[in-house]
Design an enzyme around this catalytic site. Structure first.
Site, PDB file in Angstrom:
ATOM      1  N   PHE A 194      12.532  -2.321 -23.767  1.00 44.53           N
ATOM      2  CA  PHE A 194      12.135  -3.195 -24.864  1.00 44.53           C
ATOM      3  C   PHE A 194      10.932  -4.041 -24.458  1.00 44.53           C
ATOM      4  CE2 PHE A 194      16.841  -3.177 -26.142  1.00 44.53           C
ATOM      5  CZ  PHE A 194      16.659  -2.076 -26.957  1.00 44.53           C
ATOM      6  N   GLU A 195       9.969  -4.166 -25.363  1.00 47.05           N
ATOM      7  CA  GLU A 195       8.753  -4.935 -25.120  1.00 47.05           C
ATOM      8  C   GLU A 195       8.541  -5.928 -26.262  1.00 47.05           C
ATOM      9  OE1 GLU A 195       6.612  -4.517 -22.539  1.00 47.05           O
ATOM     10  OE2 GLU A 195       7.032  -2.526 -21.720  1.00 47.05           O
ATOM     11  N   THR A 196       8.440  -7.211 -25.917  1.00 45.90           N
ATOM     12  CA  THR A 196       8.107  -8.229 -26.907  1.00 45.90           C
ATOM     13  C   THR A 196       6.682  -8.724 -26.648  1.00 45.90           C
ATOM     14  OG1 THR A 196       9.080  -9.976 -25.536  1.00 45.90           O
ATOM     15  CG2 THR A 196      10.485  -8.972 -27.212  1.00 45.90           C
ATOM     16  N   TYR A 249       8.138  -3.435 -29.675  1.00 51.19           N
ATOM     17  CA  TYR A 249       8.206  -1.977 -29.570  1.00 51.19           C
ATOM     18  C   TYR A 249       9.126  -1.589 -28.422  1.00 51.19           C
ATOM     19  CZ  TYR A 249       4.690  -1.946 -25.713  1.00 51.19           C
ATOM     20  OH  TYR A 249       4.009  -2.119 -24.539  1.00 51.19           O
TER      21      TYR A 249
END
Length: 242
Positions: A215-217, A142
């Site tokens: 950005f988030e992983t 997300y």
């Protein structure tokens, strides 16, 4: 993680690209560097940061791979901070060695790292900012978008297409207390969630950066997938936002 080797590899890669290096400060024996690459082709500027939280190793590793693959093109100028929290990375902790969450310190400036980082950023015009992070609670990719200019929802589908070969978008309708606009897309205002605890992206917006993506992983997935997702997302964002 061998933080010294990571710092050295980022430094060698960026210096090979002609970057100008600045030593922001040294913390517990680790140097914190920031880099500037100026373009003669364009006045547009992009800011990239990683390594803010020490328990999010995919972020600086992805930035290192982008550097080594020469994704840092000369079509714009760059401000790059690849390893902002080396003591946290060495310990595998979100916070720095003092227990400070650097990404909540951009108003109070209780840490040497953020104080020095803000001093370096002062006066720099940033047109587009990308910050790389991870989330141990999520199951998919997300991103936060802080947009103070034209709303262009069509960018979202391009971002989905970019990362879908590696991982799904986060399916939750509420992420970190925020209702999503579409799956995995938090369209965030330029105001902090907690008035006294400013993250980097809020500080950049307050200083005039018109557009930023965070950005988030998901930390639950394998590290190579997270690294690849960050790279794909960065390259897609650069194509659609510049």
């Amino acid at each position: 993680m061998d933080v010294e080797a990571l710092i050295e590899a980022c430094d060698m890669g960026l210096m090979a690209l002609g970057a100008e290096r600045s030593l922001l400060c040294e913390v517990e024996g680790y140097p914190i560097y920031a880099y500037m690459i100026l373009s003669e082709q364009s006045e547009r500027t992009v800011y990239l940061s990683a390594g803010m939280h020490g328990d999010e190793p995919a972020a600086p590793l992805a930035l290192l791979e982008l550097i080594e693959k020469r994704a840092i093109e000369s079509t714009c100028s760059w401000f790059i901070c690849p390893v902002l929290n080396p003591t946290g990375l060495a310990a595998g902790t979100r916070e720095n060695y003092q227990g400070i969450d650097l990404n909540r310190d951009y108003l109070k400036c209780a840490s040497r790292e953020v104080t020095a980082h803000k001093a370096w950023l002062e006066g720099k015009k940033i047109d587009f900012a990308i910050s790389l992070h991870e989330d141990w609670e999520s199951t998919g990719f997300y991103f936060y978008e802080i947009n103070q200019v034209e709303d262009r929802p069509q960018r979202y589908q391009r971002m989905v297409e970019a990362v879908s070969s590696v991982m799904p978008m986060e399916p939750c309708r509420v992420i970190d207390g925020h209702e999503v606009r579409e799956a995995g897309w938090i369209y965030h205002g330029a105001e902090p969630d907690e008035p006294k605890n400013w993250p980097e992206a809020i500080y950049l917006a307050a200083e005039g950066c018109p557009l930023s993506f965070t950005f988030e992983t998901p930390s639950s997935l394998e590290l190579p997938l997270r690294v690849e997702a960050h790279q794909l997302a960065v390259c897609a964002a650069l194509r659609i936002c510049l």
